[in-house]
Design an enzyme around this catalytic site. Structure first.
Site, PDB file in Angstrom:
ATOM      1  N   GLU A 147      15.036   8.987 -22.152  1.00  0.00           N
ATOM      2  CA  GLU A 147      14.092   9.685 -22.997  1.00  0.00           C
ATOM      3  C   GLU A 147      13.413   8.786 -24.018  1.00  0.00           C
ATOM      4  O   GLU A 147      12.442   9.185 -24.653  1.00  0.00           O
ATOM      5  CB  GLU A 147      14.827  10.860 -23.607  1.00  0.00           C
ATOM      6  CG  GLU A 147      15.480  11.603 -22.414  1.00  0.00           C
ATOM      7  CD  GLU A 147      16.283  12.818 -22.735  1.00  0.00           C
ATOM      8  OE1 GLU A 147      16.838  12.830 -23.836  1.00  0.00           O
ATOM      9  OE2 GLU A 147      16.345  13.726 -21.910  1.00  0.00           O
TER      10      GLU A 147
ATOM     11  N   ARG B 149      12.141  15.713 -22.547  1.00  0.00           N
ATOM     12  CA  ARG B 149      12.446  14.315 -22.331  1.00  0.00           C
ATOM     13  C   ARG B 149      12.690  13.581 -23.634  1.00  0.00           C
ATOM     14  O   ARG B 149      12.140  12.510 -23.886  1.00  0.00           O
ATOM     15  CB  ARG B 149      11.331  13.643 -21.544  1.00  0.00           C
ATOM     16  CG  ARG B 149      11.887  12.466 -20.789  1.00  0.00           C
ATOM     17  CD  ARG B 149      11.011  12.041 -19.659  1.00  0.00           C
ATOM     18  NE  ARG B 149      11.687  10.951 -18.997  1.00  0.00           N
ATOM     19  CZ  ARG B 149      11.495  10.631 -17.730  1.00  0.00           C
ATOM     20  NH1 ARG B 149      10.683  11.311 -17.002  1.00  0.00           N
ATOM     21  NH2 ARG B 149      12.129   9.629 -17.205  1.00  0.00           N
ATOM     22  N   CYS B 150      13.465  14.193 -24.503  1.00  0.00           N
ATOM     23  CA  CYS B 150      13.881  13.479 -25.716  1.00  0.00           C
ATOM     24  C   CYS B 150      15.162  14.135 -26.175  1.00  0.00           C
ATOM     25  O   CYS B 150      15.524  15.189 -25.705  1.00  0.00           O
ATOM     26  CB  CYS B 150      12.838  13.568 -26.808  1.00  0.00           C
ATOM     27  SG  CYS B 150      12.844  15.128 -27.680  1.00  0.00           S
TER      28      CYS B 150
END
Ligand code: FES
Ligand code: FES
Lengths: 163, 807
Positions: B761, B385-386
């Site tokens: 993100e 999630r980035c």
């Protein structure tokens, strides 16, 4: 391996299946009966994605043998809609309040919330949070799930009052 | 055929449910009724099940594999080992990072949980029985589970397969367990700045190994049609076209004979970007048996073997003048990549976009150097999630700047304000080579400070500390400030590719004669709600209501080629492709409308859902009317139909940013850190669907909470994974999760067609430092500089104890 003939009432329909004694209820539902709403998200009884309503209790279908469900009445997400085909207040509230993202936890979450509201029709936010703590969600952060359940609780009690 | 009772412009806009509308999600009708279709829901005639025999050891030599007993189990049809794959050249597969990864272990196993054999059976129980009975004889070897020891002189050789290959995918390897060294920036200039500075702070900051752990694990169903020779694979793929290309490269099946389908995906968060041995084995097993084969990993397998994230040991040095103006930053990273380098980064960037590490600050000179090493841990290194390694970078700079503030006795908010890149400096060229597109950091942080009554919080904290000293409370209050700049939307083809494939994305729009549309994308939703939000982009661009637009993605037979969904790239790249394709439609529609109205194209202007004659809006044609005309009128010089395709190569990345503030109360006797308040201000440029954006932020913040407060994929000295099931791996429930407060500013991206930057993100990137800084802040007055995450109860209690605070 021992085979068992079992009978269940699932979402209003009587079903009979012949199962291995070791087979879990979740696998019978998903693989034999094509009831794929309940999901499998773990192997340690933590996630609640497999939750069904069994004889008036929320049960994790991954943690019970199919044989143990003999003679029970089961409701899954597939049987949640109202008799006239409209969405149950919880389904509608999840949809209207963005109570889901990937949708993987949703069937278990709604079925759990259904029982929670039967047991406690007017829960506080904290009671909701504790009440669904056996169901994990990785997408929503629960905030809109809690909100959806609150909205559904209000809607259901209004429906009740109207009847 | 203009309307009888004209509706107002406002109503027309509203009817479209376009950009900025909190449109309800179209996906949810299915999902709330249990009618989703995830990989494990797929059931094909004669389908078989595959299951893995996995290594119990972190490092061991395989002496023998005996499959006899397993093959005798009723229902077991085949047991595939490396010996079967080797003649097909399939025992290794290419990774996205230019390394290879064993599909099934050949001579050695390199991490606990590594795939050793694949048992294929008629049902999952028989397959599991077979797995139990495969006998593998191992000789244990010494284990490396500490990245700092990987390059010791006497460190055991992990990768014998590449032992003599000292030229790696990213340059020369300096040790048999070294993968690459990668550097950016001005080394000498930075050293000079550090040497000459009034103050320098230095700290080794570890961002521990975690796992994206989506609620649905990874899986696939492969079906080789023996008659047509066409292979269809359904799977949990965040990048279906990339999977198709990889499958073609390694199986020699031509790409047009491979169909990859990503059905509904139960969350990805980076876990589903990679290509896993299970996918390959299900394909091979289907080819071998002539039957469809399903493989779905269980949760323990998911946590043990597929795609971890982070595991970065970062040594930062930050220099400043005595009044707090930063003069230089140096960062060295020791990156633990596990047994194979399977990081999902654009090929030219082995440390992803870690060099965004100067963050939101105007730092004149900087240098980063990253060394990747092999250890006896699972491969991966995905962007949980980035965007690629951005969250590690944000954590380093946001911790370092707090440490600097402490040293200078400045307030963390004040030092950030002092060093921000100013609004008028955009587009801003960072010392490490990025061109930030747009930002207004001062406004965002000011708004955040005001919203939380920051001064009051600090006053309350002063009072809390005094009360603590007086023995009136056992709880310490911590305030965490973080300001992050993300870099997302990979990316420009000139410098971003995966396996040589440029990181563009695509969109195809077909307008049907009666004014509805089908839109196809190269991306794939995993809960982000693409079917809802991308329709909104199209609705605003071409004036057809979002409800009349169907969106399809995830099937390589029908979708245009795209690089998939991760790194918050869908909105910046595919979203742009969508707008551009819609604009092509609109340009053609304008010509048709001109013909219909018998005016010059230049005399027309676009208004919401129609072209109208300038100065005479009564004379107009709506997009619905134009759509029919496109298929019915013979317009001179124009082909019939109304369709467009756009492959969008973004000119730059986008740079979302945000200001996050959290408040925690720490019980020093139990180590419990209770998040009392969390305020998140995000600026993701133009907001397509505020409801969906907020939902993404709630989810991302909850993941940040999980990472900071407990998630940990750790290994003991024997190489046993100790965080490998939900018994040990922390996923917050509704009880631990606080209520998140969200807010926003809007600074559009100047180079994106609709100004959107992507948001999915950001909350993870900013949430981790905001929470970690709060925990540190609670103890700052007692002299705590830094302590490693996760800040679980045990570690926090240890911290309190080491500071002499426990009773
Ligand atoms: S599958 Fe996780 S609790 Fe049943
Ligand atoms: S919506 Fe994805 S896990 Fe809950």
């Amino acid at each position: 391996m021992q085979k068992l003939d079992i009978k269940m009432n699932i979402n209003g329909a009587d079903v009979e299946v012949n199962v291995d004694s070791r087979t879990l209820l979740i696998h019978i539902l998903r693989e034999e009966l094509n009831i794929t709403g309940p999901h499998i998200g773990c192997d340690t009884t933590h996630c609640g994605a497999c939750t069904v309503d069994l004889d008036g209790k929320s049960v994790k279908a991954c943690t019970i043998f199919a044989g143990q469900a003999n003679g029970t009445t089961i409701k899954t997400i597939e049987g949640m809609a109202n008799a006239d085909g409209t969405l149950h207040a919880l389904q509608a509230a999840f949809k209207d309040n963005h109570g889901l993202q990937c949708g993987f936890c949703t069937p278990g979450m709604i079925v759990r919330a259904y029982r929670l509201l039967k047991e406690n029709p007017n829960p506080t936010e904290t009671e909701i949070r504790y009440g669904i703590s056996g169901n994990l969600c990785r997408c929503t952060g629960y905030q809109n799930i809690v909100k959806s359940i609150q909205v559904a609780a209000t809607e259901l009690s209004q429906q009740e009052a109207a009847e | 055929m203009n309307e009888q009772a004209p509706i107002s412009r406002d109503e027309r806009v509203k009817k479209l449910e376009g950009l900025g509308s909190s449109r309800k999600r179209v996906e949810d009708v299915r999902f709330t009724q249990g009618a989703g279709n995830y990989v494990d829901d797929i059931k094909l005639d004669g389908m078989l099940f595959g299951d893995f025999v996995r290594s119990p050891y972190g490092h061991a030599r395989i002496k023998s594999i005996n499959t006899e007993a397993a093959l005798a189990v009723p229902g077991v049809l085949a047991v595939i080992t490396a010996a079967d794959l080797k003649p097909l050249n399939l025992h290794y597969m290419p990774t996205l990072a230019g390394d290879v990864q064993a599909v099934l272990a050949e001579e050695k196993v390199l991490f606990q949980g590594q795939e050793v054999a694949f048992v294929v059976a008629t049902d999952r129980y028989a397959a599991a029985d077979g797995v139990e009975l495969v006998e593998v004889d191992y000789d244990e070897l010494p284990v490396i589970n500490d990245a700092f020891k990987a390059m010791d002189d006497d460190a055991p050789v992990l990768r014998e397969d590449i032992q003599d290959k000292m030229e790696g995918a990213h340059g020369t390897r300096k040790h048999h367990n070294h993968i690459f060294n990668w550097q950016e920036g001005d080394k000498e200039g930075t050293e000079k700045a550090l040497a000459e500075a009034d103050v320098v702070v230095e700290e080794m900051i570890t961002y521990h190994r975690v796992h994206p752990c989506p609620l649905e694990t990874c899986g696939s169903v492969a079906s080789m049609d023996p008659i047509t020779g066409k292979l269809t694979v359904w799977g949990t793929f965040q990048a279906p076209h990339v999977v198709r290309t990889v499958a073609a490269l390694i199986t020699d099946i031509p790409e047009h004979k491979i169909r990859i389908i990503s059905p509904d995906i139960g969350g990805g968060f980076g876990n589903k970007v990679g290509v896993y041995p299970g996918y390959i084995c299900s394909i091979v097993a289907s080819i071998v048996t002539g039957k469809p084969v399903k493989w779905v990993e269980d949760r323990i397998e998911n946590l043990m073997a597929t795609a971890f994230a982070r595991d970065y040991h970062m040594t930062g040095k930050l220099s400043a003048t005595k009044d707090g103006k930063i003069t230089g930053l140096s960062a060295h990273v020791l990156a633990d990549h596990g047994a194979f380098d399977a990081c999902a980064d654009p090929t030219k960037f082995p440390a992803g976009f870690f060099h965004i590490v100067t963050g939101s600050y105007d730092i004149p000179v900087a240098h980063v150097s990253v060394d990747g090493v092999y250890t006896n841990k699972a491969p991966g290194g995905v962007a949980y999630r980035c965007s690629f390694r951005v969250t590690e970078a944000a954590y380093l700079i946001e911790r370092m700047i707090d440490i600097l503030a402490r040293k200078l006795d400045m307030d963390p908010a004040e030092i950030r304000m002092k060093n921000f890149i100013k609004k008028e400096q955009f587009p801003y060229n960072s010392a490490l080579g990025w061109e930030y597109d747009s930002g207004d950091y001062h406004t965002a942080l000011e708004q955040a400070l005001k919203a939380v009554n920051y001064d009051d919080l600090r006053a309350e904290q002063t009072e809390n500390r005094a009360a603590f000293e007086r023995g009136e409370t056992r709880s310490l209050m911590g305030i965490g400030v973080a300001f992050f700049t993300e870099i997302v939307g990979a990316g420009p083809v000139k410098n971003c590719d995966i396996l040589g494939l440029g990181m563009f994305d695509s969109c195809e729009i077909r307008i049907h004669p009666t004014g509805s549309a089908t839109v196809r994308l190269g991306t794939i939703s995993q809960g982000q709600g693409h079917a809802t939000t991308f329709a909104q982009i199209v609705a605003s661009e071409i004036g057809i209501p979002a409800e009349a637009i169907t969106l399809e993605e995830g099937d390589t037979d029908t979708a245009p080629y795209g690089l998939g969904t991760y790194g918050s790239r869908s909105t910046p790249v595919a979203g742009a492709a969508t707008a551009m394709a819609a604009r092509k439609i609109r340009a053609k529609a304008q010509m048709i409308a001109a013909y219909m109205l018998e005016v010059h194209e230049g005399d027309l202007e676009w208004d919401i859902d129609r072209f109208q004659v300038k100065g005479n809006p009564e004379l107009h044609k709506t997009m619905v009317e134009i759509a029919f005309a496109a298929y019915s009128l013979a317009v001179p010089g124009l082909e019939p139909g109304l369709e467009a395709v756009s492959y969008y190569d973004p000119p730059n990345m986008t740079y979302p940013f945000g200001a996050y503030i959290s408040v925690v109360d720490i019980d020093v006797d139990t180590g419990v850190a209770d998040v009392r308040k969390f305020y998140a201000l995000d600026d993701c440029g133009t907001r397509i669907n505020p409801m969906v954006i907020e939902g993404q932020i709630h989810g991302g913040l909850t993941e940040a909470l999980a990472i900071v407060m407990g998630q940990d994929i750790s290994y003991d000295k024997h190489g046993n994974i100790t965080g490998g099931s939900l018994m040990d791996f922390f996923l917050p429930t509704a009880v631990e999760t606080p209520t998140w407060e969200t807010d926003f500013t809007v600074t559009p991206s100047p180079h994106h067609p609709i100004g959107a930057k992507g948001v999915g993100e950001s909350p993870n990137v900013g949430g981790v430092p905001a929470l970690s800084n709060a925990v540190h802040d609670a103890f700052a007055h007692k002299g705590l500089t830094h302590t490693q995450m996760p800040h679980d109860h045990w570690r926090v209690w240890k911290t309190a104890q080491s500071l002499g605070l426990t009773g």
